[in-house]
Motif scaffolding. Sequence first.
Motif, PDB file in Angstrom:
ATOM      1  N   GLU A 151       0.820  -1.220   0.000  1.00  0.00           N
ATOM      2  CA  GLU A 151       0.000   0.000   0.000  1.00  0.00           C
ATOM      3  C   GLU A 151       0.856   1.273   0.000  1.00  0.00           C
ATOM      4  N   TYR A 152       2.129   1.134   0.311  1.00  0.00           N
ATOM      5  CA  TYR A 152       3.046   2.282   0.251  1.00  0.00           C
ATOM      6  C   TYR A 152       3.683   2.436  -1.135  1.00  0.00           C
ATOM      7  N   GLY A 153       3.200   1.671  -2.104  1.00  0.00           N
ATOM      8  CA  GLY A 153       3.758   1.768  -3.450  1.00  0.00           C
ATOM      9  C   GLY A 153       5.046   0.990  -3.621  1.00  0.00           C
ATOM     10  N   VAL A 154       5.224  -0.050  -2.778  1.00  0.00           N
ATOM     11  CA  VAL A 154       6.416  -0.889  -2.825  1.00  0.00           C
ATOM     12  C   VAL A 154       6.128  -2.121  -3.678  1.00  0.00           C
ATOM     13  N   GLU A 155       7.105  -2.529  -4.478  1.00  0.00           N
ATOM     14  CA  GLU A 155       6.993  -3.792  -5.213  1.00  0.00           C
ATOM     15  C   GLU A 155       7.415  -4.911  -4.259  1.00  0.00           C
ATOM     16  N   VAL A 156       6.436  -5.610  -3.713  1.00  0.00           N
ATOM     17  CA  VAL A 156       6.706  -6.616  -2.679  1.00  0.00           C
ATOM     18  C   VAL A 156       7.220  -7.914  -3.312  1.00  0.00           C
ATOM     19  N   ILE A 157       8.364  -8.363  -2.842  1.00  0.00           N
ATOM     20  CA  ILE A 157       8.987  -9.605  -3.288  1.00  0.00           C
ATOM     21  C   ILE A 157       8.929 -10.585  -2.123  1.00  0.00           C
ATOM     22  N   ASN A 158       8.283 -11.722  -2.316  1.00  0.00           N
ATOM     23  CA  ASN A 158       8.132 -12.694  -1.231  1.00  0.00           C
ATOM     24  C   ASN A 158       9.367 -13.601  -1.167  1.00  0.00           C
ATOM     25  N   GLU A 159      10.468 -13.021  -0.744  1.00  0.00           N
ATOM     26  CA  GLU A 159      11.727 -13.747  -0.569  1.00  0.00           C
ATOM     27  C   GLU A 159      12.294 -13.395   0.804  1.00  0.00           C
ATOM     28  N   PRO A 160      13.171 -14.276   1.363  1.00  0.00           N
ATOM     29  CA  PRO A 160      13.678 -14.040   2.719  1.00  0.00           C
ATOM     30  C   PRO A 160      14.382 -12.700   2.900  1.00  0.00           C
ATOM     31  N   ILE A 161      15.276 -12.358   1.976  1.00  0.00           N
ATOM     32  CA  ILE A 161      16.011 -11.092   2.063  1.00  0.00           C
ATOM     33  C   ILE A 161      16.006 -10.440   0.686  1.00  0.00           C
ATOM     34  N   VAL A 162      15.658  -9.169   0.657  1.00  0.00           N
ATOM     35  CA  VAL A 162      15.642  -8.415  -0.602  1.00  0.00           C
ATOM     36  C   VAL A 162      16.538  -7.201  -0.427  1.00  0.00           C
ATOM     37  N   GLN A 163      17.524  -7.072  -1.315  1.00  0.00           N
ATOM     38  CA  GLN A 163      18.412  -5.907  -1.275  1.00  0.00           C
ATOM     39  C   GLN A 163      18.197  -5.089  -2.533  1.00  0.00           C
ATOM     40  N   THR A 164      17.854  -3.833  -2.349  1.00  0.00           N
ATOM     41  CA  THR A 164      17.649  -2.902  -3.449  1.00  0.00           C
ATOM     42  C   THR A 164      18.483  -1.666  -3.178  1.00  0.00           C
ATOM     43  N   ASP A 165      19.440  -1.425  -4.041  1.00  0.00           N
ATOM     44  CA  ASP A 165      20.362  -0.300  -3.847  1.00  0.00           C
ATOM     45  C   ASP A 165      21.025  -0.422  -2.473  1.00  0.00           C
ATOM     46  N   ASN A 166      20.847   0.583  -1.628  1.00  0.00           N
ATOM     47  CA  ASN A 166      21.484   0.602  -0.300  1.00  0.00           C
ATOM     48  C   ASN A 166      20.590   0.026   0.799  1.00  0.00           C
ATOM     49  N   ILE A 167      19.439  -0.544   0.416  1.00  0.00           N
ATOM     50  CA  ILE A 167      18.429  -0.939   1.406  1.00  0.00           C
ATOM     51  C   ILE A 167      18.260  -2.463   1.458  1.00  0.00           C
ATOM     52  N   ILE A 168      18.303  -3.004   2.672  1.00  0.00           N
ATOM     53  CA  ILE A 168      18.081  -4.429   2.893  1.00  0.00           C
ATOM     54  C   ILE A 168      16.788  -4.595   3.691  1.00  0.00           C
ATOM     55  N   THR A 169      15.885  -5.452   3.194  1.00  0.00           N
ATOM     56  CA  THR A 169      14.667  -5.789   3.929  1.00  0.00           C
ATOM     57  C   THR A 169      14.595  -7.310   4.032  1.00  0.00           C
ATOM     58  N   SER A 170      13.804  -7.793   5.004  1.00  0.00           N
ATOM     59  CA  SER A 170      13.690  -9.245   5.160  1.00  0.00           C
ATOM     60  C   SER A 170      12.312  -9.617   5.665  1.00  0.00           C
ATOM     61  N   TYR A 171      11.984 -10.936   5.631  1.00  0.00           N
ATOM     62  CA  TYR A 171      10.585 -11.254   5.885  1.00  0.00           C
ATOM     63  C   TYR A 171      10.201 -11.946   7.193  1.00  0.00           C
ATOM     64  N   CYS A 172      11.115 -12.292   8.066  1.00  0.00           N
ATOM     65  CA  CYS A 172      10.710 -12.811   9.380  1.00  0.00           C
ATOM     66  C   CYS A 172      11.920 -12.861  10.309  1.00  0.00           C
ATOM     67  N   PRO A 173      11.728 -13.118  11.600  1.00  0.00           N
ATOM     68  CA  PRO A 173      12.847 -13.119  12.529  1.00  0.00           C
ATOM     69  C   PRO A 173      13.991 -14.058  12.124  1.00  0.00           C
ATOM     70  N   GLN A 174      13.658 -15.183  11.510  1.00  0.00           N
ATOM     71  CA  GLN A 174      14.670 -16.163  11.109  1.00  0.00           C
ATOM     72  C   GLN A 174      15.716 -15.557  10.171  1.00  0.00           C
ATOM     73  N   THR A 175      15.358 -14.507   9.461  1.00  0.00           N
ATOM     74  CA  THR A 175      16.268 -13.894   8.481  1.00  0.00           C
ATOM     75  C   THR A 175      17.265 -12.920   9.112  1.00  0.00           C
ATOM     76  N   ALA A 176      17.084 -12.615  10.397  1.00  0.00           N
ATOM     77  CA  ALA A 176      17.892 -11.568  11.036  1.00  0.00           C
ATOM     78  C   ALA A 176      19.402 -11.775  10.883  1.00  0.00           C
ATOM     79  N   PRO A 177      19.943 -12.987  11.134  1.00  0.00           N
ATOM     80  CA  PRO A 177      21.388 -13.152  10.938  1.00  0.00           C
ATOM     81  C   PRO A 177      21.812 -12.869   9.497  1.00  0.00           C
TER      82      PRO A 177
END
Length: 195
Positions: A144-170
Amino acid sequence: MRYLNILLFLAKGFETMEASVFVDVMGWARNDFDCDVNVITCGLSKTVVSTFGVPVTVDTLLNEVKIEDYDALAIPGGFEEYGFYDEAFSEEVSELIRGFNSQHKPIASVCVAALALAHSGILTGKKATTYHLNGGNRQKQLGEYGVEVINEPIVQTDNIITSYCPQTAPGVAFSLLSILVGEEKMSEVRTAMGY
């Protein structure tokens, strides 16, 4: 020698495990592998209480932070019922995120912390992910924020890293370490930690 300083922002109701991996991974890198990385914890108050009631005394307050003193920003996720979004969505935190992004510094988020990045406006039109379970409600919210959501554990775009659950933290912490000190050094640390 100047340390690479990572600002670890802890919002009220942050998830303890998601925060601790940055301290541990960077600690191993510094202590055992001579990597010049340092983690500085930060909050809106001197004591921040985590999702499961663990009080943490932070190193610095958000209003004392000068972005030029830091090389990266890391933000763990947290639980809504413990007030995570109250602080994560605040204008002060949005300004912090936008400040790091405007200088193209690495920003690493775990789980629903991606929603704080999206709320700040830096993920609009970019690929990212967030918590994917429970019917994908948080991923829908991210979209809803205009993000292209990728259903993968870790997504890196440019300088930004996002992830999808606590297991991905390391994995997020290792990805950030790789950006800061290189893939080879990161691999040595990861192997030594048993990952």
